[in-house]
Design a protein around this motif. Structure first.
Motif, PDB file in Angstrom:
ATOM      1  N   CYS A   1      -8.295   5.182  -2.871  1.00 53.82           N
ATOM      2  CA  CYS A   1      -7.272   3.922  -2.235  1.00 53.82           C
ATOM      3  C   CYS A   1      -6.750   2.959  -1.448  1.00 53.82           C
ATOM      4  O   CYS A   1      -6.105   3.758  -0.719  1.00 53.82           O
ATOM      5  CB  CYS A   1      -5.472   4.375  -3.236  1.00 53.82           C
ATOM      6  SG  CYS A   1      -5.651   5.391  -5.345  1.00 53.82           S
ATOM      7  N   PHE A   2      -6.695   1.981  -1.594  1.00 55.21           N
ATOM      8  CA  PHE A   2      -6.546   0.985  -0.337  1.00 55.21           C
ATOM      9  C   PHE A   2      -6.520  -0.734  -0.898  1.00 55.21           C
ATOM     10  O   PHE A   2      -6.690  -0.826  -1.883  1.00 55.21           O
ATOM     11  CB  PHE A   2      -7.454   1.334   0.830  1.00 55.21           C
ATOM     12  CG  PHE A   2      -8.873   0.250   0.327  1.00 55.21           C
ATOM     13  CD1 PHE A   2      -9.001  -0.298   0.723  1.00 55.21           C
ATOM     14  CD2 PHE A   2      -9.521   1.085  -0.661  1.00 55.21           C
ATOM     15  CE1 PHE A   2     -10.313  -1.185  -0.039  1.00 55.21           C
ATOM     16  CE2 PHE A   2     -11.265   0.640  -0.568  1.00 55.21           C
ATOM     17  CZ  PHE A   2     -11.703  -0.259  -0.648  1.00 55.21           C
ATOM     18  N   THR A   3      -5.577  -0.727   0.179  1.00 55.81           N
ATOM     19  CA  THR A   3      -5.207  -2.142  -0.200  1.00 55.81           C
ATOM     20  C   THR A   3      -6.661  -3.338   0.639  1.00 55.81           C
ATOM     21  O   THR A   3      -6.664  -2.666   1.796  1.00 55.81           O
ATOM     22  CB  THR A   3      -3.736  -2.912   0.237  1.00 55.81           C
ATOM     23  OG1 THR A   3      -3.013  -2.091   1.447  1.00 55.81           O
ATOM     24  CG2 THR A   3      -3.256  -2.593  -0.727  1.00 55.81           C
TER      25      THR A   3
ATOM     26  N   CYS B   1      -8.853  -0.219  -5.240  1.00 54.17           N
ATOM     27  CA  CYS B   1      -9.061  -1.554  -4.424  1.00 54.17           C
ATOM     28  C   CYS B   1      -7.730  -2.127  -5.179  1.00 54.17           C
ATOM     29  O   CYS B   1      -8.125  -3.153  -5.766  1.00 54.17           O
ATOM     30  CB  CYS B   1     -10.258  -2.194  -4.213  1.00 54.17           C
ATOM     31  SG  CYS B   1      -9.598  -3.900  -3.083  1.00 54.17           S
ATOM     32  N   ASP B   2      -7.103  -2.498  -4.308  1.00 58.26           N
ATOM     33  CA  ASP B   2      -5.702  -3.650  -4.267  1.00 58.26           C
ATOM     34  C   ASP B   2      -6.097  -4.694  -3.921  1.00 58.26           C
ATOM     35  O   ASP B   2      -5.856  -5.417  -2.679  1.00 58.26           O
ATOM     36  CB  ASP B   2      -4.469  -3.566  -3.521  1.00 58.26           C
ATOM     37  CG  ASP B   2      -3.338  -4.297  -4.058  1.00 58.26           C
ATOM     38  OD1 ASP B   2      -3.657  -5.607  -4.593  1.00 58.26           O
ATOM     39  OD2 ASP B   2      -2.390  -4.286  -3.847  1.00 58.26           O
ATOM     40  N   ALA B   3      -6.936  -6.397  -4.583  1.00 56.25           N
ATOM     41  CA  ALA B   3      -7.322  -7.371  -3.500  1.00 56.25           C
ATOM     42  C   ALA B   3      -6.535  -7.923  -4.269  1.00 56.25           C
ATOM     43  O   ALA B   3      -7.098  -9.371  -3.774  1.00 56.25           O
ATOM     44  CB  ALA B   3      -9.138  -6.813  -4.090  1.00 56.25           C
TER      45      ALA B   3
ATOM     46  N   GLY C   1       0.740  -1.406   0.114  1.00 56.97           N
ATOM     47  CA  GLY C   1      -0.023  -0.350   0.316  1.00 56.97           C
ATOM     48  C   GLY C   1       0.795   1.180  -0.284  1.00 56.97           C
ATOM     49  O   GLY C   1       0.138   2.504  -0.323  1.00 56.97           O
ATOM     50  N   LYS C   2       1.912   1.839   0.943  1.00 54.65           N
ATOM     51  CA  LYS C   2       3.050   2.727   0.998  1.00 54.65           C
ATOM     52  C   LYS C   2       3.277   2.417  -0.672  1.00 54.65           C
ATOM     53  O   LYS C   2       3.641   3.565  -0.856  1.00 54.65           O
ATOM     54  CB  LYS C   2       4.234   1.428   1.724  1.00 54.65           C
ATOM     55  CG  LYS C   2       4.955   3.488   1.852  1.00 54.65           C
ATOM     56  CD  LYS C   2       5.618   2.836   2.772  1.00 54.65           C
ATOM     57  CE  LYS C   2       6.257   4.623   3.428  1.00 54.65           C
ATOM     58  NZ  LYS C   2       7.939   3.923   4.251  1.00 54.65           N
ATOM     59  N   GLY C   3       4.111   1.496  -1.172  1.00 57.96           N
ATOM     60  CA  GLY C   3       4.337   2.171  -2.653  1.00 57.96           C
ATOM     61  C   GLY C   3       3.220   2.043  -3.185  1.00 57.96           C
ATOM     62  O   GLY C   3       3.790   3.541  -4.477  1.00 57.96           O
TER      63      GLY C   3
ATOM     64  N   THR D   1     -10.882  -2.263  -8.552  1.00 59.94           N
ATOM     65  CA  THR D   1     -10.073  -3.568  -8.002  1.00 59.94           C
ATOM     66  C   THR D   1      -9.486  -4.769  -8.953  1.00 59.94           C
ATOM     67  O   THR D   1     -10.184  -5.420 -10.463  1.00 59.94           O
ATOM     68  CB  THR D   1     -11.508  -4.853  -7.705  1.00 59.94           C
ATOM     69  OG1 THR D   1     -12.912  -3.702  -7.195  1.00 59.94           O
ATOM     70  CG2 THR D   1     -11.128  -5.881  -6.529  1.00 59.94           C
ATOM     71  N   THR D   2      -8.063  -4.656  -8.518  1.00 58.49           N
ATOM     72  CA  THR D   2      -6.947  -5.686  -9.002  1.00 58.49           C
ATOM     73  C   THR D   2      -7.013  -6.708  -7.832  1.00 58.49           C
ATOM     74  O   THR D   2      -7.316  -6.400  -7.075  1.00 58.49           O
ATOM     75  CB  THR D   2      -6.466  -5.025  -9.367  1.00 58.49           C
ATOM     76  OG1 THR D   2      -5.727  -4.122  -8.367  1.00 58.49           O
ATOM     77  CG2 THR D   2      -6.537  -3.833 -10.365  1.00 58.49           C
TER      78      THR D   2
END
Length: 300
Positions: free
Chosen positions: A63-65, A92-94, A21-23, A111-112
């Motif tokens: 933006c979030f994981t 959303c990075d899922a 997420g920091k990336g 969503t990815t």
């Protein structure tokens, strides 16, 4: 890809609590340079914790994981921090959540996830899922001074390039990898579909929760709050020094018991046990006494 095509139309709230997420935050600020044109707000927390997501603004893009793979911390069930009448889009990075956790699709616009995680497919393949509002953003917003390489372009002549979502590719992926994923999906149906896959992952987590409860003098979850505890990337702290943890990981590997269970390089000293839906619960049960044995051995 989605960030490069769609971010910049509104202010952005980026939430992160572990390395991946920091990336995404670094990409938004350092590479896309969004702060030149919009506000980029950072909501962050230490490993094992979750920032106050209720402070995000529904007028902004968020933006979030969904699941922090390297910290073992996920968003709360239902994603209630996301407003149903939001003006912004959610990104959303899922990656390590899809097929192992309930996905509230009405809350998710972009969503990815990757093939390689919960269903154990080949690496380097990902899936992009867009809501109608995300499609509208692609068709109505063109970032200024942001050249996009061909492989990143989602729009063509002012409309979403639908061919991308119908199997048209720039470079043909391995058909063996595609067939492997089809096989994984068929297996998923055989164990009860999404509900069955979620149960398998939850059952795996329950084994470790019971073990930790019985051995809490020397082992604990990095995520103390059960409501945000990942059921796939289970991260555990031990009453050992960082060097002893490395010895424990190496000892279990030398005994052919567990491989690559050391915590992520950016995480606090810990171990990480993958409990995704392809992992058999009986195997997780078999691992538990080995953990206790290895803990005792490295202290001798």
């Amino acid at each position: 890809m989605a960030m490069w095509n769609m971010l910049g139309a509104r202010d952005v709230d980026i939430c992160h609590w572990e390395s991946f997420g920091k990336g995404w935050f670094a990409d938004a600020v350092s590479h896309l340079k969004l702060r030149d044109t919009v506000a980029v707000n950072e909501f962050t927390a230490d490993y094992g914790q979750l920032p106050d997501l209720s402070k995000t603004n529904p007028d902004n893009d968020i933006c979030f994981t969904f699941n922090g793979t390297t910290s073992g911390v996920r968003v709360p069930e239902g994603c209630d921090f996301i407003a149903d009448d939001r003006k912004g889009l959610t990104f959303c990075d899922a990656t390590s959540a899809c097929f192992a956790m309930n996905m509230p699709w009405e809350k998710l616009d972009v969503t990815t996830y990757s093939w390689q995680k919960v269903l154990g497919g080949e690496g380097a393949h990902g899936v992009l899922i867009l809501s109608p509002r995300a499609v509208e953003r692609i068709e109505t917003y063109t970032p200024e001074n942001r050249p996009l390489p061909k492989i990143f372009r989602l729009a063509k002549k002012g409309k979403i390039d639908a061919a991308i979502f119908k199997g048209s590719t720039i470079n043909t992926p391995s058909m063996i990898a595609v067939e492997d994923y089809i096989d994984a999906l068929e297996w998923a149906k055989s164990v009860g579909g999404v509900d069955g896959l979620i149960k398998r992952s939850q059952d795996n987590l329950k084994v470790i929760e019971d073990f930790v409860q019985d051995n809490k003098s020397w082992i604990d979850f990095l995520a103390k709050d059960p409501s945000i505890r990942s059921s796939t990337s289970v991260c555990l702290t031990l009453a050992l020094t960082p060097e002893q943890i490395k010895k424990l990981v190496a000892l279990l590997e030398s005994e052919h018991v567990a491989y690559d269970i050391g915590g992520y390089r950016d995480a606090p000293p810990s171990i990480r046990i993958w409990c995704g839906s392809t992992v058999e619960t009986e195997d997780v049960k078999a691992l538990m006494p080995w953990l206790k044995w290895a803990f005792e051995e490295v202290q001798k």
